[in-house]
Design an enzyme around this catalytic site. Sequence first.
Site, short mmCIF file in Angstrom:
data_model
loop_
_atom_site.label_atom_id
_atom_site.label_comp_id
_atom_site.label_asym_id
_atom_site.label_seq_id
_atom_site.Cartn_x
_atom_site.Cartn_y
_atom_site.Cartn_z
N HIS A 48 0.85 -1.20 0.00
CA HIS A 48 0.00 0.00 0.00
C HIS A 48 0.88 1.24 0.00
O HIS A 48 1.35 1.69 1.05
CB HIS A 48 -0.92 -0.04 1.24
CG HIS A 48 -2.00 1.00 1.24
ND1 HIS A 48 -3.31 0.72 1.53
CD2 HIS A 48 -1.96 2.32 0.97
CE1 HIS A 48 -4.03 1.82 1.45
NE2 HIS A 48 -3.22 2.81 1.13
N HIS A 87 1.10 5.03 -2.36
CA HIS A 87 0.51 5.84 -3.45
C HIS A 87 1.63 6.54 -4.22
O HIS A 87 2.46 7.23 -3.62
CB HIS A 87 -0.43 6.89 -2.88
CG HIS A 87 -1.66 6.32 -2.24
ND1 HIS A 87 -2.90 6.34 -2.85
CD2 HIS A 87 -1.86 5.70 -1.05
CE1 HIS A 87 -3.80 5.77 -2.06
NE2 HIS A 87 -3.19 5.37 -0.96
N ASP A 119 1.40 9.12 -6.11
CA ASP A 119 1.31 10.57 -5.96
C ASP A 119 1.50 11.01 -4.51
O ASP A 119 1.37 12.19 -4.20
CB ASP A 119 -0.02 11.11 -6.53
CG ASP A 119 -1.24 10.39 -5.99
OD1 ASP A 119 -1.14 9.19 -5.66
OD2 ASP A 119 -2.32 11.02 -5.92
N GLY A 155 -9.76 7.90 -1.49
CA GLY A 155 -10.38 9.21 -1.34
C GLY A 155 -11.15 9.26 -0.03
O GLY A 155 -11.10 8.31 0.75
N HIS A 210 -9.89 0.79 0.13
CA HIS A 210 -9.60 1.58 1.32
C HIS A 210 -10.86 1.52 2.19
O HIS A 210 -11.92 2.03 1.79
CB HIS A 210 -9.37 3.05 0.96
CG HIS A 210 -7.98 3.39 0.54
ND1 HIS A 210 -7.48 3.09 -0.69
CD2 HIS A 210 -6.98 4.04 1.21
CE1 HIS A 210 -6.23 3.54 -0.77
NE2 HIS A 210 -5.90 4.11 0.36
N GLU A 214 -10.69 3.23 7.73
CA GLU A 214 -9.64 4.19 8.07
C GLU A 214 -10.30 5.39 8.76
O GLU A 214 -10.10 5.63 9.94
CB GLU A 214 -8.90 4.62 6.79
CG GLU A 214 -7.85 5.68 7.00
CD GLU A 214 -7.31 6.23 5.67
OE1 GLU A 214 -7.96 6.08 4.64
OE2 GLU A 214 -6.23 6.83 5.71
N ASP A 244 1.77 3.94 2.94
CA ASP A 244 0.68 4.79 2.43
C ASP A 244 1.26 5.92 1.56
O ASP A 244 1.23 5.82 0.35
CB ASP A 244 -0.18 5.35 3.57
CG ASP A 244 -1.61 5.65 3.12
OD1 ASP A 244 -1.97 5.24 2.00
OD2 ASP A 244 -2.36 6.27 3.89
O1 LIG Z 1 -4.92 6.87 3.15
C1 LIG Z 1 -5.63 7.24 2.20
N1 LIG Z 1 -6.97 7.12 2.25
C2 LIG Z 1 -7.78 7.47 1.23
N2 LIG Z 1 -7.30 8.00 0.10
C3 LIG Z 1 -5.99 8.18 0.01
C4 LIG Z 1 -5.09 7.83 1.03
N3 LIG Z 1 -3.85 8.14 0.64
C5 LIG Z 1 -3.94 8.66 -0.59
N4 LIG Z 1 -5.23 8.70 -0.97
C6 LIG Z 1 -5.78 9.23 -2.22
C7 LIG Z 1 -5.12 10.53 -2.65
C8 LIG Z 1 -4.46 10.21 -3.95
O2 LIG Z 1 -4.52 11.30 -4.86
C9 LIG Z 1 -5.25 9.02 -4.45
C10 LIG Z 1 -4.59 8.15 -5.50
O3 LIG Z 1 -3.31 7.73 -5.13
O4 LIG Z 1 -5.53 8.30 -3.26
ZN LIG Z 2 -3.92 4.79 1.01
#
Ligand SMILES: O=c1[nH]cnc2c1ncn2[C@H]1C[C@H](O)[C@@H](CO)O1
Ligand SMILES: [Zn+2]
Length: 383
Positions: A28, A30, A32, A190, A217, A220, A309
């Site tokens: 996990h 991301h 970006d 998101g 996701h 959380e 993350d």
């Molecule tokens: O931890 C998270 N929870 C929900 N959404 C998240 C988390 N970390 C990143 N994101 C979102 C923001 C990014 O723009 C998107 C794609 O990687 O996923």
């Molecule tokens: Zn995430």
Amino acid sequence: MTTLSPNPSEAPLASETQIRRAPKVLLHDHLDGGLRPATIVELAAAQGYERLPETDPERLREWFREAADSGSLVRYLETFTHTCAVMQSREALARVAAECVEDLAADGVVYAEVRYAPEQHLEGGLSLEEVVEAVNEGFREGERRAAAEGRRIRVGALLTAMRHAARALEIAELANRYRDLGVVGFDIAGAEAGFPPTRHLDAFEFLKRENNHFTIHAGEAFGLPSIWQALQWCGADRLGHGVRIIDDIQVAEDGSVKLGRLAAYVRDKRIPLELCPTSNLQTGAAASYAEHPIGLLRRLRFRATVNTDNRLMSATSMTGEFTHLVRTFRYTLDDLQWFTVNAMKSAFIPFDERLAMINDVIKPGYAALRSEWLFSHPVGVPS
Ligand SMILES: O=c1[nH]cnc2c1ncn2[C@H]1C[C@H](O)[C@@H](CO)O1
Ligand SMILES: [Zn+2]
């Protein structure tokens, strides 16, 4: 009723250099959320993006960490505006992806599934397919650069759909088209509250019909109902975070533990939890490392995995996450191997490849580290 037993291992704690050298698996992360600050600054200057809060890389690094440290997932997510803004061309995406792999390899990660949302990278005129191809090209380049430095790493992509948007089926179809071409699964991310996973049932049902893999996701920023929907309505293979499963576990004063029906299901079915401790502290899902549910979930032998993350927003790495856990829970190399094997078992690549990674890379890697104490003193002298 389950009884907690203390960790019986007498082995020494893993040291930070051992942690960095240990083979690690990351499910996990991301794309970006892991850019190098210097790269953001350079890309912004080259593209004429003038809304960066800081233009000095070190100050920008600190800005991301502080801005993400808000106690709210929604505010945490606002920081991605800047990283996504500079990831809108083929070259930028490929560069960020290659650097991501180099950084993970330098941290000792041997297998990673890195996710991103293709729909967030269309502002420069790229198609969804062009986004996926640019990132894949970057991942392959990163693997080559790592290999040239003597580091071995394999990276698969997960395509994320944003849960507040309405493109999940389209992105799921995209993930399916690029299956066996570098994409190993699908995810939704998101803001969680107000956007239940069942909004995207069509995407999940499509992937199930295609025998494809996905994580969600869930659990959380919102609790058990989100986890329950992700598993029992949507059929998720893994839970992104899933940390709030703790709300269905009761620990009595005598140390005995009672699992509710959902927690028992998650444990019995070996549903992988993609736990991200530092991120959870920042978004308010846990108050401290010591109070993070990972300690209890590990003792109860849930299929717990450790993840970053967002390395930039959380100022972390796999070595960083493991180091926090070792200091907090007194974990040994055996514990770190357990998390790593859990993660490898839960990856979305074929079974034979997972098994080979476990038997031929992960276990020998930890065995070599465990044996180091043998060579740290002369024969005949007690250690
Ligand atoms: O931890 C998270 N929870 C929900 N959404 C998240 C988390 N970390 C990143 N994101 C979102 C923001 C990014 O723009 C998107 C794609 O990687 O996923
Ligand atoms: Zn995430």
